[in-house]
Design a protein around this motif. Sequence first.
Motif, PDB file in Angstrom:
ATOM      1  N   GLN A 158       0.831  -1.205   0.000  1.00 25.07           N
ATOM      2  CA  GLN A 158       0.000   0.000   0.000  1.00 25.07           C
ATOM      3  C   GLN A 158       0.864   1.253   0.000  1.00 25.07           C
ATOM      4  O   GLN A 158       0.579   2.221  -0.725  1.00 25.07           O
ATOM      5  N   SER A 429     -18.719  -4.991  -1.800  1.00 24.64           N
ATOM      6  CA  SER A 429     -18.679  -4.612  -0.383  1.00 24.64           C
ATOM      7  C   SER A 429     -19.878  -3.758  -0.002  1.00 24.64           C
ATOM      8  O   SER A 429     -20.383  -3.855   1.129  1.00 24.64           O
ATOM      9  N   PRO A 448     -13.095  -0.161   7.732  1.00 26.96           N
ATOM     10  CA  PRO A 448     -13.378  -0.125   6.295  1.00 26.96           C
ATOM     11  C   PRO A 448     -13.199  -1.516   5.684  1.00 26.96           C
ATOM     12  O   PRO A 448     -12.164  -2.161   5.869  1.00 26.96           O
ATOM     13  N   THR A 449     -14.189  -1.986   4.980  1.00 27.08           N
ATOM     14  CA  THR A 449     -14.155  -3.331   4.414  1.00 27.08           C
ATOM     15  C   THR A 449     -12.977  -3.498   3.456  1.00 27.08           C
ATOM     16  O   THR A 449     -12.708  -2.635   2.619  1.00 27.08           O
ATOM     17  N   ILE A 450     -12.275  -4.613   3.608  1.00 27.91           N
ATOM     18  CA  ILE A 450     -11.196  -4.980   2.687  1.00 27.91           C
ATOM     19  C   ILE A 450     -11.812  -5.902   1.649  1.00 27.91           C
ATOM     20  O   ILE A 450     -12.136  -7.061   1.934  1.00 27.91           O
ATOM     21  N   SER A 451     -12.029  -5.376   0.458  1.00 27.69           N
ATOM     22  CA  SER A 451     -12.679  -6.099  -0.632  1.00 27.69           C
ATOM     23  C   SER A 451     -11.670  -6.200  -1.764  1.00 27.69           C
ATOM     24  O   SER A 451     -11.534  -5.290  -2.574  1.00 27.69           O
ATOM     25  N   HIS A 461      -3.966  -4.924   3.967  1.00 26.18           N
ATOM     26  CA  HIS A 461      -4.977  -3.971   4.415  1.00 26.18           C
ATOM     27  C   HIS A 461      -5.430  -3.086   3.252  1.00 26.18           C
ATOM     28  O   HIS A 461      -5.519  -1.875   3.363  1.00 26.18           O
ATOM     29  N   TYR A 462      -5.746  -3.726   2.157  1.00 25.61           N
ATOM     30  CA  TYR A 462      -6.189  -3.031   0.946  1.00 25.61           C
ATOM     31  C   TYR A 462      -7.531  -2.334   1.184  1.00 25.61           C
ATOM     32  O   TYR A 462      -8.390  -2.826   1.919  1.00 25.61           O
ATOM     33  N   ARG A 463      -7.703  -1.190   0.546  1.00 27.38           N
ATOM     34  CA  ARG A 463      -8.994  -0.507   0.553  1.00 27.38           C
ATOM     35  C   ARG A 463      -9.329  -0.094  -0.871  1.00 27.38           C
ATOM     36  O   ARG A 463      -8.583   0.648  -1.514  1.00 27.38           O
ATOM     37  N   THR A 465     -10.744   1.644  -4.091  1.00 24.65           N
ATOM     38  CA  THR A 465     -11.119   2.981  -4.545  1.00 24.65           C
ATOM     39  C   THR A 465     -11.560   2.858  -6.001  1.00 24.65           C
ATOM     40  O   THR A 465     -11.260   1.856  -6.667  1.00 24.65           O
ATOM     41  N   GLU A 469      -9.991  -0.397  -7.856  1.00 23.51           N
ATOM     42  CA  GLU A 469     -10.808  -1.609  -7.784  1.00 23.51           C
ATOM     43  C   GLU A 469     -10.725  -2.448  -9.047  1.00 23.51           C
ATOM     44  O   GLU A 469     -10.514  -1.946 -10.153  1.00 23.51           O
ATOM     45  N   SER A 482     -14.221  -8.056   6.748  1.00 25.65           N
ATOM     46  CA  SER A 482     -15.225  -7.058   7.097  1.00 25.65           C
ATOM     47  C   SER A 482     -15.713  -7.282   8.516  1.00 25.65           C
ATOM     48  O   SER A 482     -15.430  -8.306   9.141  1.00 25.65           O
TER      49      SER A 482
END
Length: 677
Positions: A158, A429, A448-451, A461-463, A465, A469, A482
Motif C-alpha cells: 500500500q 462490499s 473499512p471493508t477490505i474487498s 490492508h487493501y482498501r 477505490t 478496484e 469485514s
Amino acid sequence: MMAKGFAPNRERLAQLLTEAKSALDPDGVAEVIAGVLAAPPEISTSWHALVADPTPPALAEALEGMRDWLAEDWRDGLAPEDFARLPRSARVAMLREELETRRLDGFVVPRSDEHQGEYVPTCAQRLAWLTGFTGSAGMAIVLRDRAALFVDGRYTLQAAAQVDPALFEIRHVTEEPAAQWLGLALGKGSVLGYDPWLHTPQEVERLQVGTERAGASLRTVEGNPVDRVWPGRPAAPLAPVVPHADRFAGESSSDKRARLARGLSDAEVAAAVLTMPESIAWLLNIRGGDVPHTPLPLSFAILRDDGSVRLFIDCRKLLPGLDRHLGSEICIEPVGHFGPALDALAVSGARVQADPATAASWVFDRLAAAGGNIHRAADPCLLPKACKNATELDGTRAAHRRDGAAVTRFLAWLAREAPKGGLREIAASDRLEAFRREGERFRDLSFPTISGAGSNGAIVHYRATPESEKTLEPGTLYLLDSGAQYLDGTTDITRTIAIGTPDAEMCDRFTRVLKGHIALATARFPKGTTGTQLDAFARRALWEKGLDYDHGTGHGVGSYLSVHEGPQRISKAPNVQPLLPGMIVSNEPGYYKTGAWGIRIENLVVVTPADSGGEREILGFETLTLAPIDRALVDCDLLDAGEIAWLDAYHARVRETISPLVDGETARWLAEATAPL
C-alpha cells in the motif's frame, strides 16, 4: 431545504434557536457544525440534539441547511483533488521551511493522535496529509535533505502505491527500525523534533537511541509544525456522547469504578491517568462517534482511589441528560483543565499511575515537571475491559448470529452474481454493508471493508477505490475482510472465495491456511499461556512448505468498542500477557502471493475453560463467528481426519444456527455450501 449556494438566514436561525431554548447563537451553531463536518458521517442528524433537545422540525431543517452550506467549502486536505491543488512535494517543502524557522533539522510525523489510537480524527491525519499514506500504522521522519516512511508488513504494498518514492524512502519497520535509520541518516549535532502529544515514552526512548547513535539530539516541540503548515486543517470532531445501557455492558459504571479503585488502593496509588478513549468509554458506560468505525468519545480522565472520576471532554458534545447517567461522582470539565489537574496531583505528592505504553509522553513530562510521584503501570481498565463478562459474551454471540446471517446472505448473493461477470470490488462490499444495515442493533461497520479481487487481495490492508478496484474475474480469488458494530457486540470476519474454478496452487495454499486456522481453533493450553506461544500453531502447515505471512495471527476485540483491542494478541512479536477466560481474539492466518491473490480465513474466538481432566487448569477457544468457509478451495488430501471432522462440525453448526435467520433461497444455498466434505 434551501437552494445550494445560498447563505442561511441567520436572523431566522437565531429566532428558531431562541424558540427552542437553545444556549447557542448562529455563531455557536457554526462552530458546532465545523466539528460535525470533521466527525464520521455515521452520526447523521443525531448532532441536532447538541443544539436543542428536542429539536423542532423547523430548527432541524435550518440546521441541515446551514450544515449543507458550510459543507460546500469544507475540505480536509486528504482527497485526490486536494493533492492536485497542493501536491505532496509542496507539502514536504512547506514543512521543511517551518522546521528551518524553528531551527530543527528534522521532525517525526507518526500516524497517531493525543490518545495513541488506531483510528484518529481527520484533524490528526498528519501522516496522510503529508505523504498520502492512509494505513492505520506508520511513521514518517522528514530531514533537511531526505525523508523516510516506516511501515510494517501489512502496508508495504500500500505504501509503495500511495507514496512518492522521490520524496520518501519506504522502510520496513521491523527490518530497518526508525532508530537504526536515524543513526545513519542524522548528522552529528543535528536536532530532531517531535510532538510529545503523539508519542508514548517508550517510543521516545527508541527515538533517543537513534539520535544518540548519530551524535544528534532529540527535542520536544510546542505546537505541531505540520498543523502550522496545513491550510484549512479541520476542527476537532464533535459527535454526540451517549449512554451505553447496563443491559449491554453487564456491569454498572459505579461497580466498575469501585472495583478499579480497590486495585489502586491496594497498590497505594491515589489516582490513575486515563488517556485511551476506549478505557473511558468502558469505565463510564458511554459511547461516542468522534473517529471512524469505533464509538469513541475523545477525552481524558483521572480515576481516584475513591472511585470518583474527573472527565475532561468538550462539553458541547454531551447529550442533554448525560450528566444524570454519569452520576454525581463524575466531574465533567473542559479539556483545557487536564494539564492543571495533572499539576495539582503532582504537587500534592500523591502517587499517580500512568501507562508508558499507551499514554502520551506529554503526560509524563507534565507530571515530572511539577515534581510528581509517577507510578508507571498499565492502564487499569485494560484487563477488566478485555475479559468480557457473561452479559457481554451473550451479547457478542447474538451479534455474531445476526452478522453471520448477513454474511451468509451476501455469500449466497455472490454465488449468483459473480458468474454473470462485471461485479466489482466496491459494489460487492456495498452489498454486504446493505445486508448488515438491515440487522437489529447495527450501528456501523467496525472498520473499512477490505474487498480485494485478484492481486488486490495480496495487499493485506487493501482498501478499494474507484481508481484501484478490480472486477471479480473467473479463475481468481476474492478476499473479503469485514465487520460490524452492534450495540451488543463487535464482529470481524474474513472469507476467501474462489471465483470460478481455482487452480491447484490456490487450493494448496488455502488448505494450509485452513489447517493453521483449525490448529489454533482446537488448541488446548495451560493457564498462563500467551498468544506468542500459540502463534506457531497457525503457521506450521505453511512453514512446512517454506511459506509464511507477514502479520499477526490474532488481535483482541472489544464489546461495541474497538475491533483491535489489547492487551492480548496472537503474534510472533513477544507479548507477556496471558490469554484469560473472556478474552475475545481473532484467528486469522493467511498467505499472500504478491501480484496474484491473497488468502485469509478469520473467525473470532473467545477464551474459555477446557475440561481436560488433567493436573493443570486448561483453557481453549470457543468460535464465535458463523459463516461458511469455501469448500471449493479445500484440498481434502491435505487434511487429516480430525481436521475434516472439525470443518464438518463447524459447518453443521453454521447451518443449524443461520438457516432459520435467512430467506429460503439463501438457506438452500447454505445447505449445499455446508455439506460434509
